[in-house]
Design a protein around this motif. Sequence first.
Motif, PDB file in Angstrom:
ATOM      1  N   UNK A   3      25.011 -36.378-169.948  1.00  0.00           N
ATOM      2  CA  UNK A   3      24.114 -35.326-169.475  1.00  0.00           C
ATOM      3  C   UNK A   3      23.995 -34.249-170.547  1.00  0.00           C
ATOM      4  N   UNK A   4      22.778 -34.079-171.055  1.00  0.00           N
ATOM      5  CA  UNK A   4      22.524 -33.023-172.040  1.00  0.00           C
ATOM      6  C   UNK A   4      22.187 -31.717-171.331  1.00  0.00           C
ATOM      7  N   UNK A   5      21.291 -31.817-170.359  1.00  0.00           N
ATOM      8  CA  UNK A   5      20.945 -30.709-169.475  1.00  0.00           C
ATOM      9  C   UNK A   5      20.767 -31.291-168.083  1.00  0.00           C
ATOM     10  N   UNK A   6      20.568 -30.425-167.103  1.00  0.00           N
ATOM     11  CA  UNK A   6      20.460 -30.900-165.726  1.00  0.00           C
ATOM     12  C   UNK A   6      19.370 -31.948-165.575  1.00  0.00           C
ATOM     13  N   UNK A   7      18.232 -31.755-166.240  1.00  0.00           N
ATOM     14  CA  UNK A   7      17.113 -32.679-166.117  1.00  0.00           C
ATOM     15  C   UNK A   7      17.078 -33.726-167.222  1.00  0.00           C
TER      16      UNK A   7
ATOM     17  N   UNK B  70      30.877 -43.046-159.541  1.00  0.00           N
ATOM     18  CA  UNK B  70      31.514 -44.072-160.364  1.00  0.00           C
ATOM     19  C   UNK B  70      30.756 -45.395-160.351  1.00  0.00           C
ATOM     20  N   UNK B  71      30.307 -45.837-159.189  1.00  0.00           N
ATOM     21  CA  UNK B  71      29.712 -47.178-159.099  1.00  0.00           C
ATOM     22  C   UNK B  71      28.389 -47.267-159.849  1.00  0.00           C
ATOM     23  N   UNK B  72      27.423 -46.431-159.472  1.00  0.00           N
ATOM     24  CA  UNK B  72      26.106 -46.501-160.105  1.00  0.00           C
ATOM     25  C   UNK B  72      26.012 -45.726-161.401  1.00  0.00           C
ATOM     26  N   UNK B  73      26.967 -44.810-161.627  1.00  0.00           N
ATOM     27  CA  UNK B  73      27.005 -43.957-162.818  1.00  0.00           C
ATOM     28  C   UNK B  73      25.736 -43.117-162.965  1.00  0.00           C
ATOM     29  N   UNK B  74      25.093 -42.798-161.848  1.00  0.00           N
ATOM     30  CA  UNK B  74      23.851 -42.026-161.865  1.00  0.00           C
ATOM     31  C   UNK B  74      24.136 -40.610-161.364  1.00  0.00           C
ATOM     32  N   UNK B  75      23.841 -39.574-162.141  1.00  0.00           N
ATOM     33  CA  UNK B  75      24.036 -38.193-161.679  1.00  0.00           C
ATOM     34  C   UNK B  75      23.144 -37.892-160.483  1.00  0.00           C
ATOM     35  N   UNK B  76      23.648 -37.119-159.563  1.00  0.00           N
ATOM     36  CA  UNK B  76      22.857 -36.747-158.389  1.00  0.00           C
ATOM     37  C   UNK B  76      22.005 -35.525-158.718  1.00  0.00           C
TER      38      UNK B  76
ATOM     39  N   UNK C  55      16.418 -36.534-160.853  1.00  0.00           N
ATOM     40  CA  UNK C  55      15.429 -36.699-161.918  1.00  0.00           C
ATOM     41  C   UNK C  55      15.554 -38.095-162.516  1.00  0.00           C
ATOM     42  N   UNK C  56      14.595 -38.474-163.347  1.00  0.00           N
ATOM     43  CA  UNK C  56      14.585 -39.793-163.960  1.00  0.00           C
ATOM     44  C   UNK C  56      15.365 -39.778-165.265  1.00  0.00           C
TER      45      UNK C  56
ATOM     46  N   UNK D 208      19.234 -36.595-169.050  1.00  0.00           N
ATOM     47  CA  UNK D 208      20.445 -37.403-169.073  1.00  0.00           C
ATOM     48  C   UNK D 208      20.103 -38.876-169.284  1.00  0.00           C
ATOM     49  N   UNK D 209      21.103 -39.630-169.711  1.00  0.00           N
ATOM     50  CA  UNK D 209      20.974 -41.063-169.963  1.00  0.00           C
ATOM     51  C   UNK D 209      22.015 -41.781-169.120  1.00  0.00           C
TER      52      UNK D 209
END
Length: 261
Positions: free
Chosen positions: A147-151, A32-38, A41-42, A153-154
């Motif tokens: 997330x469009x695919x695992x690698x 939630x905080x960073x909104x970055x998927x684990x 990848x970049x 995402x925006x």
Amino acid sequence: MAVLGFTLGTFILVLLISSVANYPSGEVGRSCHGMVPEHGHTARPDPVHNISVSQVTFRPGDQIEVTLSGQPFRGFLLEARAAEDLSGPPIGSFTLIDSQVSQLLTCEDVQGYAVSHTSSSKKTKIKVYWNAPSNAPNHVKFLVTVVEKYKIYWVKIPGPVISQPNALPFTTPEATVAPLSTLPPVSHLTKSFSASDCGNKKFCVRSPVNCDPEKEHACFFLSFTRDDQSVVVEMSGPSKGYLSFAFSHDRWMVCIPYLCK
């Protein structure tokens, strides 16, 4: 002992499978905080998805429809934050419109602070309601990670800013620009370059051949001298405009008409 090792290995494998399987289910409250998927990848730089709202002004207690749309995607994380502080905590809460494709998340120990997907099925549009709290800031901005695919995402795709009726117009804080370093003063030649070290300390190109810029005003002169890790370039010649030189990997140079004369 071999049986114990096999059992332990199997247990660890089950944990790993369970952990991976949680992501398609949308249980991403830890992000939630960073909104970055684990995903390790970049994030992609250019968003291809869009957030729209049913109205651009709100009062505490209002319910605003928020729509996420774009090319097919599998996962998302949608939040609202104070427009003046996008790194702050989520603002308000959400209400689901279709619980088959979206679910509420608990962030900062508050249920409904964010919305995510319920499965990895492809989707092109998601609709939810955002509920304005009584202590809402003057300006609120929506953010979404898709997330469009695992690698692919925006992260934190910016959406529209909505404002309270009597709030001053929102202006994006200007980025602080570091002052440019002070450039050295422009120096002018007090005397002509010398050809005395050509072929000895420096490499020279002259036209006419072997002319001396100290003695001949019509001499086009170019020299290169190595100075530690740098190269000192001298260039002079008769011109009403400017002189220039270029580097090439081969012996040919393509010129643009009127610029290479």
